[in-house]
Write a protein that holds these residues in place. Structure first.
Motif, PDB file in Angstrom:
ATOM      1  N   GLU A 128      40.326  75.755  94.685  1.00 57.50           N
ATOM      2  CA  GLU A 128      39.626  74.470  94.646  1.00 57.50           C
ATOM      3  C   GLU A 128      39.614  73.829  96.027  1.00 57.50           C
ATOM      4  N   ARG A 129      40.727  73.941  96.737  1.00 56.91           N
ATOM      5  CA  ARG A 129      40.780  73.411  98.106  1.00 56.91           C
ATOM      6  C   ARG A 129      39.819  74.168  99.019  1.00 56.91           C
ATOM      7  N   GLU A 130      39.727  75.486  98.833  1.00 57.69           N
ATOM      8  CA  GLU A 130      38.795  76.269  99.641  1.00 57.69           C
ATOM      9  C   GLU A 130      37.355  75.838  99.382  1.00 57.69           C
ATOM     10  N   ARG A 131      37.013  75.640  98.102  1.00 55.71           N
ATOM     11  CA  ARG A 131      35.652  75.238  97.773  1.00 55.71           C
ATOM     12  C   ARG A 131      35.321  73.854  98.314  1.00 55.71           C
ATOM     13  N   ALA A 132      36.335  72.996  98.415  1.00 59.08           N
ATOM     14  CA  ALA A 132      36.103  71.639  98.919  1.00 59.08           C
ATOM     15  C   ALA A 132      35.664  71.632 100.367  1.00 59.08           C
ATOM     16  N   THR A 133      35.979  72.708 101.107  1.00 54.69           N
ATOM     17  CA  THR A 133      35.569  72.793 102.512  1.00 54.69           C
ATOM     18  C   THR A 133      34.198  73.426 102.680  1.00 54.69           C
ATOM     19  N   GLN A 134      33.606  73.910 101.567  1.00 53.60           N
ATOM     20  CA  GLN A 134      32.294  74.528 101.634  1.00 53.60           C
ATOM     21  C   GLN A 134      31.216  73.458 101.603  1.00 53.60           C
TER      22      GLN A 134
END
Length: 778
Positions: free
Chosen positions: A766-772
């Motif tokens: 979820e944290r990774e997707r937040a940077t997309q």
């Protein structure tokens, strides 16, 4: 330099102006056969990404082009009395004449010499340091130097006509109409303030059956007006190809590929002049992905950039250009080929409901995937996922903001329901002892069952000692084997909600070899056993052990061994059975003409070559419980001239379907070492697509399927019903659970012992997707 561009289309004009812009000292001429400010065709399409490339290359011409563009985000698909709209696609349309006029004016402003009404068939008339052959798909210059360029021109099946209309479409529009002769389709889009392009297309056989080959041009246009009247709202269709008569306005698309793009012709005593292909002369991409003009302009940018990067070495610049540019072009051409074939076979998908038909069309090129679509139009994808889940019989209902991804919808066949569409593919482990599986197999298969897959398949399990590929291959021909397999089946059923299947096979001519890490396909150094196949063969020429042709008595004995193994598999509690008829093993050796040279009832025609595999299948189907499914793995393409083809695969699948098969596991190759497969992302999925939608039987797709996005795209588009994951599931037993967390789908069941890890993994992703970028997450 003195530069001559033969052909005044987008490639020649844009390259000319870019070279003059970068160095005004260049003497640049563009030679065009048409009159000044005259051209044929209607509108062309660019994506938003292409516009950014034009802005970076030449701002002034880009701004003039942008001012003339009509922009839209929507695609409308009209099929089966319904209209499905998807948004966020970012396309622009401009009249071809307007585009060329802008480029011509920019060339004149920069001092490029434009020469009109000159048809060049001989480049020897021009003394130049660099000649660009951008003279179209039928390039005379390419033909002159064909021995160097080595062109491959594939004339595609559909006939199409490029028309215009004053009906203004507010979306890129695809319309499909079924006639008594077959399917016609239209591609339509607005390109200026009062005109739209309207392309009508149909397969050659349909076009001829409708009588269009014998109609006048006017009658042909009137036919199209009647056929697509409900989309035209009373507006007429127009042709601007006054030079064409009768059916000549209907053409077939030539797919042009060249092995080389540069020819060096002698110049003076020691010099040479490079003649460089560009635009349609070098490559074509079907209009259905709107990339022809894009490729031409980006060719020009790439060559100008390469010359800039190598200012004192033209040969190095051209080498750099061809090596780098050809990779990008091939990627686009592969996508265009997929798109072309989709439109050539609309009837393959005509049984789809409009929702799935539209999705299949949108993802036809494989450039746009499930997650690409979600980024463009989350509302559309969420609605489609909800529809697909309901069709699959999914009982769960998520909130309005979430939906169930296609790979996590259930799939039922006979009395067996899989919780999702992921299969752990059969993968040889070479770790059995005298055919008996042990703790390694319990750990291997058990971990992957607990890792979230809907179905876990054993590696090919052999029906006799002589049927084994290697001494390390498992068997199902003794009581000891039954007990060992039952232990594994019971563990899978106890510790997971996965189903487990056994793949049964006989290695045939590929038997009696070493385990993979000691030399794959290499014969045993000692202790070899006699091997049989359809006909005598040596899998590795000069290396492998020779097989003998199986006698009729041996075939009956082997059939009985398959039956006994099937009965044992049922006793062990397996949920699913698969018959291995692929990869050059015994049953495959009967099917392929490369390995079957028999003259009895089991050789010759495809019908005869299928006879023995079908006899084995019918025998095991008879003893396998009616409530449990059987799939059949086939090699849909031998990748060798004279071998099995995808056309054959459809007939093979039909034969097994008629015999009672529930699914076809569609693989390819490994029948002959002479094979030349064309690898790539999801490279075998098109075979599964054809078998499923032409033979009318469920399929399993295999081969280079490595992420949830692939699985979701395949299942959603109706290209297959299940996806078999091999190497990714080897590397990560919990691949299915990991991919669920990666795409933000949390409604999956984890083993209770691992639940503490579930939330942490989901938060990490979820944290990774937040940077997309916005729109890229669920």
């Amino acid at each position: 330099m003195r530069i001559v561009c033969i052909g005044g289309g987008p490639a020649g004009l844009y390259f000319g102006l870019l070279m003059k812009l970068r160095n005004p000292a260049h003497e640049v001429s563009v030679i065009e056969r048409n009159r000044p400010y005259d051209t044929f065709g209607w509108g062309v399409v660019f994506s938003d990404q292409t516009l950014e490339n034009l802005r970076a290359a030449d701002g002034p011409s880009a701004e003039m082009i942008l001012d003339a563009f009509n922009h839209w985000d929507d695609i409308d698909v009209h099929f089966g009395g319904r209209t499905i709209r998807s948004s966020g696609h970012g396309f622009c349309g401009i009249g071809r004449k307007r585009l060329l006029n802008i480029l011509q004016a920019r060339c004149e402003a920069l001092g490029v010499k434009l020469v009109f009404e000159t048809n060049v068939t001989n480049d020897d008339d021009y003394d130049a340091d660099l000649i660009i052959a951008c003279d179209g798909a039928n390039s005379p210059i390419r033909q002159k130097y064909a021995a160097t360029y080595r062109p491959d021109i594939d004339t595609r099946d559909c006939r199409f006509v490029w028309l215009g209309t004053h009906k203004l479409f507010d979306a890129f529009t695809f319309a499909f109409e079924k006639t008594e002769w077959g399917w016609f389709q239209a591609h339509a889009y607005r390109f200026d303030e009062d005109t739209s392009t309207f392309i009508v297309e149909a397969p050659e056989r349909v076009w001829r059956a409708a009588g269009l080959d014998e109609m006048s041009k006017e009658d042909g246009i009137a036919f199209c007006e009647r056929l697509f009247a409900k989309y035209l709202d009373g507006h007429a269709l127009m042709s601007n190809a006054a030079h064409l008569r009768g059916s000549a306005q209907w053409i077939r698309f030539p797919r042009v590929v060249n092995q080389e793009w540069v020819h060096y012709k002698p110049r003076g005593k020691d010099g040479t002049t490079p003649v460089v292909l560009m635009g349609d002369a070098a490559h074509t991409a079907h209009f259905s992905i709107g990339s022809g003009t894009k490729l031409a302009l980006e060719d020009a940018i790439a060559l100008a950039d390469s010359i800039d990067a190598h200012p004192n070495d033209l040969h190095a610049a051209l080498t750099h250009y061809t090596q780098t540019r050809s990779v990008d072009v091939l990627r686009i051409q592969n996508a265009a080929r997929n798109s072309t074939e989709w439109f050539e076979h609309v009837d393959r998908y005509a049984s789809f409901e409009p929702e799935q038909f539209a999705y299949s069309l949108l993802t036809r090129s494989q450039r746009i995937s499930h997650e690409n679509l979600r980024e463009r139009d989350p509302r559309y994808v969420r609605s489609f996922e909800q529809w697909l889940a309901e069709k699959a019989g999914e009982q769960r209902v998520l909130d309005d903001a979430h939906s169930i991804p296609p790979m996590f919808t259930p799939f039922s066949v006979r009395d067996v329901t899989l919780k999702n569409r992921v299969v752990v593919s059969p993968m040889a482990q070479y770790s059995a002892i005298d055919g008996t599986v042990g703790d390694y197999h319990l750990t291997h298969l058990g971990a992957r069952a607990m890792g979230g897959a809907g179905l876990v398949m054993t590696e090919m399990t052999c029906v006799s000692p002589q049927a084994r590929i290697t001494p390390g291959c498992p068997g199902m021909y003794s009581a000891e084997h039954l007990h060992a397999w039952r232990r594994i089946v019971e563990f899978v059923h106890l510790m997971s909600d996965a189903k487990i299947g056994m793949q049964l096979g006989h290695a045939g001519a590929k038997a009696s070899t070493r385990v993979a890490w000691e030399g794959i396909d290499q014969p045993l150094p000692d202790g070899n056993w006699p091997i049989v196949s359809a006909s005598p063969q040596q899998y590795l020429t000069g290396v492998s052990q020779w097989s003998s042709a199986a006698t009729c008595d041996e075939l009956r004995e082997i059939e009985a061994q398959f039956v006994r193994a099937t009965e044992l598999a049922n006793e062990a509690g397996f949920d699913w059975l698969e018959l291995h008829c692929a990869h050059g093993y015994l049953l495959s050796s009967f099917i392929s003409p490369l390995t079957n040279h028999r003259t009895d009832e089991y050789g010759g025609s495809l019908e005869n070559r299928l006879r023995y595999p079908l006899e084995v299948f019918e025998a095991i189907r008879h003893v396998w419980p009616q409530g449990k499914p059987i799939s059949v793995r086939i090699s849909a393409h031998d990748w060798v001239e004279g071998g099995t083809t995808p056309d054959d695969a459809v007939e093979i699948a039909r034969a097994f379907k008629a015999a009672g098969a529930d699914m076809i596991d569609v693989s390819s190759g490994q029948v002959s070492k002479a094979e030349k497969p064309v690898y790539g992302r999801m490279f075998q999925t098109p075979f599964a697509d054809r078998v499923r939608n032409e033979a009318g039987i469920s399929t399993i797709a295999v081969g280079a399927i490595s992420e949830a996005d692939h699985v979701n795209s395949i299942i959603a588009a109706g290209r297959a019903d299940l996806c078999a994951i091999a190497r990714p599931h080897l590397a990560n037993p919990a691949w299915t659970l990991t991919e669920a967390a990666k795409i933000g789908y949390f409604d999956v069941t984890w083993p209770k012992q691992y639940k503490a890890a579930k939330g942490q993994l989901e938060r990490n992703f979820e944290r990774e997707r937040a940077t997309q970028p916005a729109g890229a997450s669920r």
